[in-house]
Scaffold this motif. Structure first.
Motif, PDB file in Angstrom:
ATOM      1  N   LEU A 183      48.896 -45.713   8.079  1.00 27.19           N
ATOM      2  CA  LEU A 183      47.517 -46.141   8.224  1.00 27.19           C
ATOM      3  C   LEU A 183      47.552 -47.450   9.299  1.00 27.19           C
ATOM      4  CD1 LEU A 183      46.440 -46.173   4.542  1.00 27.19           C
ATOM      5  CD2 LEU A 183      46.114 -44.392   6.158  1.00 27.19           C
ATOM      6  N   ALA A 184      48.488 -47.933   9.619  1.00 33.07           N
ATOM      7  CA  ALA A 184      48.866 -48.861  10.633  1.00 33.07           C
ATOM      8  C   ALA A 184      50.093 -48.519  11.504  1.00 33.07           C
ATOM      9  CB  ALA A 184      48.729 -50.055   9.878  1.00 33.07           C
ATOM     10  N   GLU A 185      49.991 -49.182  12.811  1.00 30.84           N
ATOM     11  CA  GLU A 185      51.248 -49.132  13.877  1.00 30.84           C
ATOM     12  C   GLU A 185      51.692 -50.174  13.992  1.00 30.84           C
ATOM     13  OE1 GLU A 185      52.183 -45.993  14.476  1.00 30.84           O
ATOM     14  OE2 GLU A 185      50.553 -44.907  13.347  1.00 30.84           O
ATOM     15  N   PRO A 186      53.029 -50.111  14.412  1.00 23.61           N
ATOM     16  CA  PRO A 186      53.792 -51.541  14.948  1.00 23.61           C
ATOM     17  C   PRO A 186      52.977 -52.174  16.156  1.00 23.61           C
ATOM     18  CG  PRO A 186      55.355 -49.719  14.561  1.00 23.61           C
ATOM     19  CD  PRO A 186      54.081 -49.048  14.420  1.00 23.61           C
ATOM     20  N   VAL A 189      48.173 -56.384  14.016  1.00 31.52           N
ATOM     21  CA  VAL A 189      47.858 -57.199  13.292  1.00 31.52           C
ATOM     22  C   VAL A 189      47.190 -57.026  11.896  1.00 31.52           C
ATOM     23  CG1 VAL A 189      46.882 -59.735  12.779  1.00 31.52           C
ATOM     24  CG2 VAL A 189      47.797 -59.236  14.972  1.00 31.52           C
ATOM     25  N   VAL A 190      47.682 -57.023  11.079  1.00 35.50           N
ATOM     26  CA  VAL A 190      46.993 -56.668   9.645  1.00 35.50           C
ATOM     27  C   VAL A 190      46.743 -57.583   8.754  1.00 35.50           C
ATOM     28  CG1 VAL A 190      48.329 -54.276   9.656  1.00 35.50           C
ATOM     29  CG2 VAL A 190      49.242 -56.295   8.398  1.00 35.50           C
ATOM     30  N   ALA A 191      45.529 -57.459   7.925  1.00 37.81           N
ATOM     31  CA  ALA A 191      45.162 -58.323   7.008  1.00 37.81           C
ATOM     32  C   ALA A 191      45.763 -58.117   5.867  1.00 37.81           C
ATOM     33  CB  ALA A 191      43.490 -58.411   6.971  1.00 37.81           C
ATOM     34  N   ILE A 192      45.588 -59.180   4.897  1.00 39.42           N
ATOM     35  CA  ILE A 192      46.013 -59.127   3.295  1.00 39.42           C
ATOM     36  C   ILE A 192      45.253 -57.868   2.854  1.00 39.42           C
ATOM     37  CG2 ILE A 192      46.183 -60.076   1.161  1.00 39.42           C
ATOM     38  CD1 ILE A 192      46.217 -62.770   2.453  1.00 39.42           C
ATOM     39  N   GLY A 193      46.246 -56.931   2.183  1.00 41.24           N
ATOM     40  CA  GLY A 193      45.519 -55.861   1.430  1.00 41.24           C
ATOM     41  C   GLY A 193      45.315 -54.833   2.270  1.00 41.24           C
ATOM     42  N   GLN A 194      45.191 -54.749   3.671  1.00 40.99           N
ATOM     43  CA  GLN A 194      44.827 -53.613   4.494  1.00 40.99           C
ATOM     44  C   GLN A 194      45.883 -52.303   4.317  1.00 40.99           C
ATOM     45  OE1 GLN A 194      44.558 -54.604   8.746  1.00 40.99           O
ATOM     46  NE2 GLN A 194      44.674 -52.733   9.499  1.00 40.99           N
ATOM     47  N   GLY A 195      45.651 -51.277   4.286  1.00 41.65           N
ATOM     48  CA  GLY A 195      46.646 -50.338   3.845  1.00 41.65           C
ATOM     49  C   GLY A 195      47.502 -49.850   5.355  1.00 41.65           C
ATOM     50  N   VAL A 196      48.644 -49.762   4.856  1.00 38.72           N
ATOM     51  CA  VAL A 196      49.715 -49.372   5.840  1.00 38.72           C
ATOM     52  C   VAL A 196      50.313 -48.223   5.700  1.00 38.72           C
ATOM     53  CG1 VAL A 196      52.117 -49.981   6.758  1.00 38.72           C
ATOM     54  CG2 VAL A 196      50.494 -51.899   6.152  1.00 38.72           C
ATOM     55  N   ALA A 197      50.754 -47.677   4.371  1.00 40.78           N
ATOM     56  CA  ALA A 197      51.132 -46.233   4.397  1.00 40.78           C
ATOM     57  C   ALA A 197      50.467 -45.801   2.910  1.00 40.78           C
ATOM     58  CB  ALA A 197      52.848 -46.128   4.320  1.00 40.78           C
ATOM     59  N   ARG A 198      50.468 -44.420   2.748  1.00 36.56           N
ATOM     60  CA  ARG A 198      49.943 -43.940   1.434  1.00 36.56           C
ATOM     61  C   ARG A 198      51.189 -43.283   0.800  1.00 36.56           C
ATOM     62  NH1 ARG A 198      44.940 -41.351   2.810  1.00 36.56           N
ATOM     63  NH2 ARG A 198      43.885 -43.525   2.461  1.00 36.56           N
TER      64      ARG A 198
END
Length: 358
Positions: A183-186, A189-198
């Motif tokens: 759900l996110a790529e290198p 900038v990610v926020a607290i609690g933002q999904g990265v992988a399922r």
């Protein structure tokens, strides 16, 4: 004989000849239209219905960082199997390291301040015992020591928090499972609690289907089985584990999860399945071909051929539809002859010629 007398006889002869021609060329009676029919047979029918579903993990969660920052690496891709503790992604930890170093410095200062306050209190305690220090001076040193102890405790907790946040820069799997989505790529900038992988956890597997409201009651009491589209001969027993109390706003169906018993490695996440719900019934029903059912906006009907080979349009009650048949519970009787083909082109009251279906 005079010609005036022959004319009436000639006209009469011509009429007789023409009448004979009309009698010979008159069309034969038109035969009834041939229709294929099937005799109705009622039996104790086991009610069943198939629903298309998809294999899901019982526990599936989005993994996310507990601190905000710029993601510099993602260690997994979709389909990877991970173990608990494996690193999923990493954040740029430079700012977090500075916070940890600042907390260490504050802790060192608080430690030194406490040592000084403790030494002062010990010295003033001895002076008070000898009568060389007043009670007010002793109380001030005692309060300073208590304040130093509190500062020391705050610094210790701040240091623990900073170290924890530094450790949170590495996102780790909390259980064994399979990555089903990223759900996110290198560089993001990610926020607290933002999904990265399922992560779909290993263990129980379920079939997720959408049930119409007419089958909500049946789903709780019916016997459930699951078949995979990849191997339709292999059948797994299943049972209802969860039924949504609210319909989907778009489809007006209810999400139901059926636990697949003894699911092996051939049951992979995301596979398409057929969930069959069936239950024994005392109600008698007849199975008719789908081609026998006609609906012109007034409900399902069938064409019945009576004893005089005349068509009658008869409304029927259909309990359910299968892949190739309609289960009819009322409206017709045992032995009735039902037209099974071409019903869209027929009209009630027409004469037909019966052809028995093979």
């Amino acid at each position: 004989m005079p010609s005036s007398l022959l004319q009436p006889f000639a006209a009469l002869a011509l009429l007789i000849v023409l009448a004979g021609c009309d009698a010979q060329t008159a069309p034969a009676p038109k035969a009834g239209r041939p229709v294929q029919v099937q005799a109705v047979s009622f039996n104790n029918e086991a009610m069943s219905r198939d629903f298309v579903g998809v294999v899901r993990a019982r526990y599936e969660s989005d993994l996310s960082f507990r601190v905000a920052g710029k993601m510099i690496a993602r260690k997994v891709n979709v389909g990877d199997h991970v173990r608990a503790g494996d690193i999923i992604a990493e954040l740029d930890s430079q700012d977090l390291q500075l916070e940890a170093q600042s907390a260490e410095a504050e802790f060192a200062a608080a430690t030194s301040n406490l040592d000084q306050a403790a030494a002062d209190l010990k010295r003033y305690t001895k002076l008070k015992e000898r009568g060389f220090a007043s009670n007010a001076d002793y109380d001030r040193k005692k309060a300073a020591n208590d304040e130093a102890e509190g500062r020391m405790e705050r610094a210790r907790r701040s240091l623990d928090l900073a170290r924890n946040q530094l450790a949170y820069a590495e996102l780790k799997a909390d259980a064994d499972g399979v990555i089903t989505a990223t759900l996110a790529e290198p560089g993001q900038v990610v926020a607290i609690g933002q999904g990265v992988a399922r992560l779909a956890r290993d263990g129980a597997k379920e079939a997720l289907v959408a049930l119409p409201e007419t089958w909500l009651g049946e789903a709780r009491n019916a016997q459930a089985t699951v078949r995979l589209w990849t191997d339709r001969d292999k059948i797994f027993a299943a049972h209802l584990r969860e039924l949504s109390p609210q319909a989907d706003a778009a489809t007006r169906t209810y999400a139901a999860r059926f636990d697949i018993e003894d699911a092996d490695s051939t049951v992979a996440f995301g596979m398409t399945t057929t969930v069959t719900l069936s239950r024994a019934s005392d109600e008698r029903a007849a199975r008719l071909p789908l081609s026998a059912i006609l609906n012109r906006g007034k409900g399902p009907s069938v064409f019945l051929v009576d004893a005089s080979d005349t068509l009658e349009l008869r409304p029927v009650t259909v309990a359910s539809f299968t892949e190739d048949a309609a289960v009819v519970t009322s409206g017709i009787s045992d032995g009735d002859k039902i037209v099974t083909l071409g019903v869209q082109k027929l009209e009630a009251g027409a004469k037909v010629r019966v052809v028995e279906a093979e």
